[in-house]
Design an enzyme around this catalytic site. Sequence first.
Site, PDB file in Angstrom:
ATOM      1  N   GLU A 181       0.843  -1.193   0.000  1.00 16.36           N
ATOM      2  CA  GLU A 181       0.000   0.000   0.000  1.00 16.36           C
ATOM      3  C   GLU A 181       0.882   1.248   0.000  1.00 16.36           C
ATOM      4  OE1 GLU A 181      -3.423   2.155   2.755  1.00 16.36           O
ATOM      5  OE2 GLU A 181      -3.063  -0.002   2.955  1.00 16.36           O
ATOM      6  N   ARG A 182       0.630   2.128  -0.956  1.00 17.91           N
ATOM      7  CA  ARG A 182       1.427   3.337  -1.164  1.00 17.91           C
ATOM      8  C   ARG A 182       2.891   2.991  -1.432  1.00 17.91           C
ATOM      9  NH1 ARG A 182      -3.123   5.646  -2.488  1.00 17.91           N
ATOM     10  NH2 ARG A 182      -4.581   5.789  -0.737  1.00 17.91           N
ATOM     11  N   ASN A 224      -2.965  -1.667   8.077  1.00 16.31           N
ATOM     12  CA  ASN A 224      -4.250  -2.253   7.709  1.00 16.31           C
ATOM     13  C   ASN A 224      -4.048  -3.766   7.681  1.00 16.31           C
ATOM     14  OD1 ASN A 224      -5.651   0.234   7.360  1.00 16.31           O
ATOM     15  ND2 ASN A 224      -4.646   0.498   5.396  1.00 16.31           N
ATOM     16  N   LYS A 301      -3.341   0.055  14.382  1.00 15.37           N
ATOM     17  CA  LYS A 301      -4.242   1.058  13.806  1.00 15.37           C
ATOM     18  C   LYS A 301      -5.652   0.626  14.176  1.00 15.37           C
ATOM     19  CE  LYS A 301      -5.851   2.985   9.398  1.00 15.37           C
ATOM     20  NZ  LYS A 301      -5.650   3.011   7.923  1.00 15.37           N
ATOM     21  N   GLU A 305     -10.468   4.651   9.464  1.00 16.59           N
ATOM     22  CA  GLU A 305     -10.656   4.171   8.085  1.00 16.59           C
ATOM     23  C   GLU A 305     -11.273   2.777   8.053  1.00 16.59           C
ATOM     24  OE1 GLU A 305      -7.374   6.513   5.495  1.00 16.59           O
ATOM     25  OE2 GLU A 305      -6.626   4.729   6.523  1.00 16.59           O
ATOM     26  N   ARG A 355     -11.547  17.531   9.882  1.00 16.76           N
ATOM     27  CA  ARG A 355     -10.801  16.288  10.081  1.00 16.76           C
ATOM     28  C   ARG A 355      -9.501  16.528  10.840  1.00 16.76           C
ATOM     29  NH1 ARG A 355      -8.494  12.444   5.168  1.00 16.76           N
ATOM     30  NH2 ARG A 355      -6.686  11.667   6.295  1.00 16.76           N
ATOM     31  N   LYS A 379       1.221  11.326  13.353  1.00 14.84           N
ATOM     32  CA  LYS A 379       1.735  11.810  12.078  1.00 14.84           C
ATOM     33  C   LYS A 379       2.301  13.221  12.231  1.00 14.84           C
ATOM     34  CE  LYS A 379      -1.093   9.108   8.876  1.00 14.84           C
ATOM     35  NZ  LYS A 379      -1.969   9.160   7.680  1.00 14.84           N
ATOM     36  N   ASP A 384      -2.620  14.380   6.465  1.00 15.94           N
ATOM     37  CA  ASP A 384      -2.155  13.107   5.910  1.00 15.94           C
ATOM     38  C   ASP A 384      -0.947  13.287   4.995  1.00 15.94           C
ATOM     39  OD1 ASP A 384      -2.095  10.391   5.489  1.00 15.94           O
ATOM     40  OD2 ASP A 384      -3.714  10.375   4.019  1.00 15.94           O
ATOM     41  N   GLU A 406       5.584  10.019  13.310  1.00 21.52           N
ATOM     42  CA  GLU A 406       5.383   9.196  12.115  1.00 21.52           C
ATOM     43  C   GLU A 406       5.555  10.073  10.884  1.00 21.52           C
ATOM     44  OE1 GLU A 406       1.957   6.581  12.030  1.00 21.52           O
ATOM     45  OE2 GLU A 406       1.715   6.892   9.871  1.00 21.52           O
ATOM     46  N   GLU A 412       3.601   9.275  -1.131  1.00 19.25           N
ATOM     47  CA  GLU A 412       2.216   9.097  -1.552  1.00 19.25           C
ATOM     48  C   GLU A 412       1.639  10.345  -2.195  1.00 19.25           C
ATOM     49  OE1 GLU A 412      -2.091   8.149   0.649  1.00 19.25           O
ATOM     50  OE2 GLU A 412      -0.194   7.897   1.734  1.00 19.25           O
ATOM     51  N   HIS A 537      -4.241  18.556   0.172  1.00 21.55           N
ATOM     52  CA  HIS A 537      -5.122  17.436  -0.190  1.00 21.55           C
ATOM     53  C   HIS A 537      -5.964  17.719  -1.430  1.00 21.55           C
ATOM     54  CE1 HIS A 537      -6.388  13.456   0.844  1.00 21.55           C
ATOM     55  NE2 HIS A 537      -5.959  13.566   2.096  1.00 21.55           N
TER      56      HIS A 537
END
Length: 718
Positions: A181-182, A224, A301, A305, A355, A379, A384, A406, A412, A537
């Site tokens: 992922e990514r 995930n 996590k 999500e 958010r 993060k 993000d 993080e 990404e 974003h």
Amino acid sequence: MWSRLCCWLLACAILTVAPAASAEDGYQLWLRYAPLQGAALQSAAAHAKAIMVPAQGPSAQTAQAELQRGFASLTGKTPQSTQSLTDGTIWLATPASSPTPLPVSPSTLGEEGYAIRTIRMQGKTVTLIAANHDIGLLYGAFHLLRLASSEADLDHLDITSTPRIKLRMLNHWDNLDGTVERGYAGASIWDWWHLPDFKDPRYTEYARANASIGINGTVLNNVNAKADSLTAPYIAKAAALADVFRPYGIKVYLSAKWSAPIEIGSLKTADPLDPQVAKWWAAKADEIYAAIPDFGGFLVKANSEGQPGPQDYHRTHADGANMLAAALKPHGGVVIWRAFVYAAGAQKDPRLDDRAKQAYDDFKPLDGKFADNVLVQVKNGAIDFQPREPFHPLFGAMPKTPLMMEFQITKEYIGQSTHLTYLGPLFEETLRADTGTGGTVADVVDGKLDHHRLTGIAGIANIGTDRNWSGSIFNQADWYAFGRLAWDPQLSAQQIAQEWAAQTFSPDPRVVTPVVAMMEGSREAAVDYMTPLGLAHVMGTGHHYGPAPWIANLERPEWNPVYYHRADAEGIGFDRTAKGSNAIAQYAPPVAARLSKLETTPEKEWLWFHHVGWDQKLASGETLWDGLVHHYDHGVAYVAGMQQTWETLRPLIDAERFTQTQTYLAIQHREAQWWRDASIAYFQSISHRPLPAGAAAPAHGLDWYKALRFPYAPGNPK
């Protein structure tokens, strides 16, 4: 920065043509140990005639092997093992292995630190690498080789180095099916199908690279997570990797899926306060440690999500983390609990909800409620991994809880595999930010500000099966920069770029100076052509590739780029003042006071914190609209300048790496232009302002850009 590049274009144009090095594919990373010449060769050869290693542990022996490998390549002659000191000996010693007291105070070296000294011992000139433990000897060996590879002076060494952060980790977002992922550098390097029996030699090379920059932990699987990662067959596979990594000082960690007791444990609940659930996790910890005695712990996590978590049972994040912490504590393990959370349902009021506030709202009330072997992983920014984000307001807001940084090394949102956007300045900018609570973000992360002993920093890995490991040669610099800053957050991004360039290409100043100049301004250029003045974003949704600020039709408000820029006929930007979402109030009062007013907010963050009128004047005197266009233009022009600078280096870079970088810079320039044109076309349709004088119109109409589709973009395995 741009003027520096222009100067180098002129200087490099008259370079004497030198024979190019033999072709390379980037597999050796910064550990090429390219043969030295002239005075540098004579110096290295004089200081590496022999190696004496009284210590017999695996890490000490690995250090000896690395020194022999490195100096053999650098000088053409392998230093021989010796049992007695002679002139030119490299002596690796710990207090336990040395027959005589070392001329270094052990108290200054800690668990992993080292000293490198040029000393006179028994009438001989010796290079001493001293440490309290064998792993320090390995880190010191890599430091000495870094100096030699960079043609540094080896005659009068007096170095002491200790890591400021305890856990320095890579988080792999690698899936059990081999996808990442990514990930933009090919498939996962973990061959789960053939593990534990076949241990790919690449695993050792991976461990070498990480140890060379001080990384001491690896989370093997995606946050995930799949519950299968905690079953006996996969524990055995993880144990095989741990065996490879152990001599390099690297512990393995696993991402744990919260619902594992249900999925693989036959329980009907994953409630952290249920005694059967706690018992299951304790037994699972016992099973893992029986196979991996130095297992690091779990990364989790939860309730983000769509991932399950303790909030599914009306429990807190602290309830969940502490239950796992109790299972790991008898073994010395830690729980790393991610603070990346946002609500599963649609926002009630998309005009006011934000958010960016959600992690703070969830975690700030829990400060002081986590067990002492829990770190909360935050993060760098509240959204993000954007090209630029203000530092996360949790840093400085939870003094009773160790907060673990993080960063995302895999790019990404910042060009993925092809854009040359050196992330060292992004990391440095975040770590040096003033929290308003008496220290910087780095002071929070390394425990200095709040006196925490358990500290950590994580980077989302950019590693895959590509021969060059990271998708491009210059993406390797981001991995390198993360490791060096994890060891010492006070290092400068420029210094790190110089180290990396000297080892990766050549210590020749004709190479290092222009390459570092390119790197230093490349991230800012990406901000300019992607998200200038605090935009965020506005990337394509799902794959996050390319511009798509017009998307407004997705189910959840915060999935849509329009949610973040909020452009209308009057202006642009997300109002996070008291008149808007009031997210600014989450920062410490001195920071909040500065950000609450447009005139005291840095222009680079205006649109992150304020809704600003199109005709508002910038410090330059131009309007916001004109300045926005000029930022886009500057970003595109910088990439064109990098192309020209790189072309002047053709005689000094091997053909294979030169050509790949040349090709990727062409892709970056084309995509920077796309970003510029699509963004201007969209925002002009809202602002209804003419382009400033001299600015070119977009190459196509807005509908053309909106029609572009990228259904198979990499890093988005769905």
